[in-house]
Write an enzyme that holds these catalytic residues in place. Structure first.
Site, PDB file in Angstrom:
ATOM      1  N   LYS A  75       0.814  -1.203   0.000  1.00 19.71           N
ATOM      2  CA  LYS A  75       0.000   0.000   0.000  1.00 19.71           C
ATOM      3  C   LYS A  75       0.863   1.276   0.000  1.00 19.71           C
ATOM      4  O   LYS A  75       2.076   1.207   0.207  1.00 19.71           O
ATOM      5  CB  LYS A  75      -0.939  -0.005   1.225  1.00 19.71           C
ATOM      6  CG  LYS A  75      -1.955  -1.151   1.181  1.00 19.71           C
ATOM      7  CD  LYS A  75      -2.822  -1.113  -0.065  1.00 19.71           C
ATOM      8  CE  LYS A  75      -4.146  -1.843   0.089  1.00 19.71           C
ATOM      9  NZ  LYS A  75      -4.073  -3.299  -0.134  1.00 19.71           N
TER      10      LYS A  75
HETATM   11  C1  LIG Z   1      -5.436  -4.068   0.547  1.00 17.55           C
HETATM   12  C2  LIG Z   1      -6.893  -3.875   0.563  1.00 17.55           C
HETATM   13  C3  LIG Z   1      -7.710  -4.317   1.609  1.00 17.55           C
HETATM   14  C4  LIG Z   1      -7.249  -5.208   2.719  1.00 17.55           C
HETATM   15  O1  LIG Z   1      -6.099  -4.886   3.334  1.00 17.55           O
HETATM   16  P1  LIG Z   1      -5.160  -5.961   4.058  1.00 17.55           P
HETATM   17  O2  LIG Z   1      -4.359  -5.079   4.962  1.00 17.55           O
HETATM   18  O3  LIG Z   1      -4.309  -6.602   3.000  1.00 17.55           O
HETATM   19  O4  LIG Z   1      -6.007  -6.910   4.790  1.00 17.55           O
HETATM   20  C5  LIG Z   1      -9.059  -4.013   1.586  1.00 17.55           C
HETATM   21  N1  LIG Z   1      -9.593  -3.324   0.572  1.00 17.55           N
HETATM   22  C6  LIG Z   1      -8.859  -2.907  -0.473  1.00 17.55           C
HETATM   23  C7  LIG Z   1      -9.509  -2.121  -1.542  1.00 17.55           C
HETATM   24  C8  LIG Z   1      -7.482  -3.179  -0.519  1.00 17.55           C
HETATM   25  O5  LIG Z   1      -6.786  -2.789  -1.574  1.00 17.55           O
END
Ligand SMILES: *Cc1c(COP(=O)(O)O)cnc(C)c1O
Length: 397
Positions: free
Chosen positions: A186
Site C-alpha cells: 500500500k
Molecule cells: C489491501 C486492501 C484491503 C485489505 O487490506 P489488508 O491489509 O491486506 O487486509 C481491503 N480493501 C482494499 C480495496 C485493498 O486494496
C-alpha cells in the site's frame, strides 16, 4: 502504491525504540516502555492528518473493515452493498460478521454505481461500502444522500486511495466510517496493519473494545477491565505501528512524486485519441497511485495489455481476466466454498452470483487497464516508460 520503496532509517529508528524497551504490545507495561506508545502516537497523527476525531489501528485492512462493520452494529442477516470490482477483503469482512454481501455494478468511476446501489436496497440493507479502487473515489455525495434517505451507514474502503480527497475532505473521512490498509504493497505500510477512522464517538469506543477482546480500556489494570460486549483480537503490535509513524511522515512527499509521475504518463497516453480515462467525480482529487484508462473495446484492451507486457512495461493490470480483484475471478465466493458451513442467514439470503447479470460492470472492466505508479522512477525513466506504453498500445490500435 510504494510505501516499501521508501523504507529507510526513519522506520528503523522508530522500530529500534520498541526493540530497546522490549515492549512489543500496545497496552500495559507502562513502567518498562520508556514512554513509547507507538500505536497511540500513530493513531493521533493519523486522525489529525485525516481531519477526524478518532482513529483505531488494527492488524490489517481486512480487520479494519470487519471492526468497522461490527462497531456500526451490523451482524447476522444484515445486508451490506459492495461493488463487483474490489479486493476480496470486502466480502470477507462482511461474511466474517455474519452479514450478507450484496454485490452491485460499478460505473466508469471504477467504483460503486449509485444507481445500482439504489436498486439493490431492501428492508435488510444496513450499510453501503464504496471501495475507492486504484487511487480514485466513488461519488460520495450521491451515495451519502442515498444513505441518508434510507438510514444506512456509509463505510468507505479507502485502502487504495489514501491521501486522495473528495469535497475537500480526505478520503475515508467523508462517510460514517473509513478504513485503510497498511499492508506491504500500500501507499504507506506497516508491514501489516490497518486503521478505522470516524467522527462518531460511539463507533470509535465500540471499535476500540471490539478489536481487543471487548476490553473497555478503563483504568490501569488490564486484568481488571470490564467487558460489556463480545470482542475479538484484531490488535496491531507496537513494532508494526512504529513503522507506520515513520511512513506517515512521508505520505505527502509520496503523493507529490506519484502525482508528477502520473501526469507524465497521462500526458503521453492522451496523445492517442482512442484512449480515455477513468472518470473522477466532481470535487474529487486522486491519490495518483494508478493510471487507469479505457480502450475502445475489450478485444483491444486485452491486446494492449499483452503488448505492454511484451514491451517490458511491468505492473499493468487487466483486472477483467486472470485476476482476483473482479468478480470473474471469485469462484470460491460465487460457489460459497468455505471450510465449514456458513451461517444459515448467509446461506438463505445470499444470491447465486453465478447467475447474476453484471454486464454493465463487464462492459467497463473489459476495457480497463490500470498501471501502477511507482515513486522510485526518475523523471527520465517515467518519460521513457510513458513512450513505451504509448508505442505498445498504438501497435494494437
Ligand atoms: C489491501 C486492501 C484491503 C485489505 O487490506 P489488508 O491489509 O491486506 O487486509 C481491503 N480493501 C482494499 C480495496 C485493498 O486494496
Amino acid at each position: 502504491m510504494p510505501g516499501f520503496e521508501v523504507f529507510g532509517n526513519e522506520e528503523r529508528k522508530e522500530v529500534q525504540d520498541v526493540l530497546d524497551s522490549g515492549v512489543l504490545m500496545r497496552y500495559g507495561f507502562d513502567g518498562q516502555r520508556n514512554g513509547h506508545w507507538k500505536a497511540k502516537e500513530f493513531e493521533n497523527n493519523f486522525a489529525s492528518r485525516m481531519g477526524v476525531q478518532h482513529c483505531q489501528l488494527v492488524s490489517s485492512g481486512t480487520s479494519a473493515l470487519t471492526v468497522a462493520l461490527a462497531a456500526a452494529g451490523i451482524g447476522a442477516g444484515d445486508e451490506v452493498i459492495m461493488p463487483t470490482f474490489t479486493f476480496v477483503a470486502s466480502f470477507e469482512s462482511i461474511l466474517a460478521i455474519g452479514a450478507v454481501p450484496v454485490l452491485v455494478d460499478i460505473d466508469d468511476t471504477l467504483t460503486l454505481s449509485p444507481k445500482a446501489v439504489e436498486l439493490a436496497i431492501t428492508p435488510k440493507t444496513r450499510c453501503v461500502m464504496p471501495v475507492h479502487m486504484c487511487g480514485s473515489m466513488a461519488n460520495l455525495s450521491v451515495l451519502k444522500a442515498i444513505c441518508n434517505t434510507h438510514n444506512l451507514i456509509l463505510l468507505e474502503d479507502a485502502c487504495q486511495a489514501i491521501g486522495g480527497s473528495y469535497a475537500g475532505k480526505p478520503l475515508g473521512s467523508y462517510g460514517d466510517l473509513g478504513c485503510f490498509s497498511f499492508d506491504f504493497v500500500k501507499t504507506i505500510t506497516c508491514g501489516e496493519g490497518g486503521a478505522v477512522i470516524t467522527n462518531n464517538m460511539k463507533y470509535f469506543t465500540l471499535a476500540d473494545h471490539y478489536q481487543d477482546h471487548g476490553h473497555d480500556h478503563l483504568g490501569s489494570d488490564r486484568g481488571a477491565e470490564t467487558h460489556l460486549n463480545l470482542g475479538y483480537n484484531y490488535r496491531i503490535s507496537e513494532l508494526h505501528a512504529a513503522v507506520g509513524i515513520a511512513q506517515l511522515r512521508k505520505l505527502d512527499t509520496i503523493l507529490e512524486i506519484q502525482k508528477r509521475n502520473y501526469l507524465l504518463i497521462r500526458e503521453e497516453l492522451s496523445k492517442m485519441a482512442e484512449i480515455t480515462f477513468r472518470r473522477v467525480p466532481e470535487t474529487g482529487v486522486e491519490n495518483y497511485s494508478f493510471v487507469n484508462f479505457f480502450l475502445p473495446n475489450a478485444i483491444l484492451a486485452e491486446k494492449a495489455h499483452k503488448a505492454l507486457g511484451e514491451k517490458g512495461v511491468d505492473a499493468c493490470f487487466y483486472w477483467f481476466k486472470n485476476n482476483w480483484h473482479y468478480i470473474n475471478g471469485w469462484e470460491h465466493f460465487k460457489n460459497l466454498k468455505s471450510l465449514g458451513s456458513l451461517s444459515s442467514e448467509i446461506r438463505l439470503q445470499i444470491k447465486n452470483y453465478n447467475k447474476v447479470d453484471f454486464s454493465n460492470s463487464d462492459a467497463i472492466m473489459g476495457r480497463t487497464i490500470s498501471c501502477l505508479v511507482k515513486i522510485g522512477w526518475s523523471k527520465k525513466e517515467v518519460k521513457n516508460r510513458a513512450i513505451k506504453m504509448r508505442e505498445a498500445i498504438e501497435s494494437v490500435l
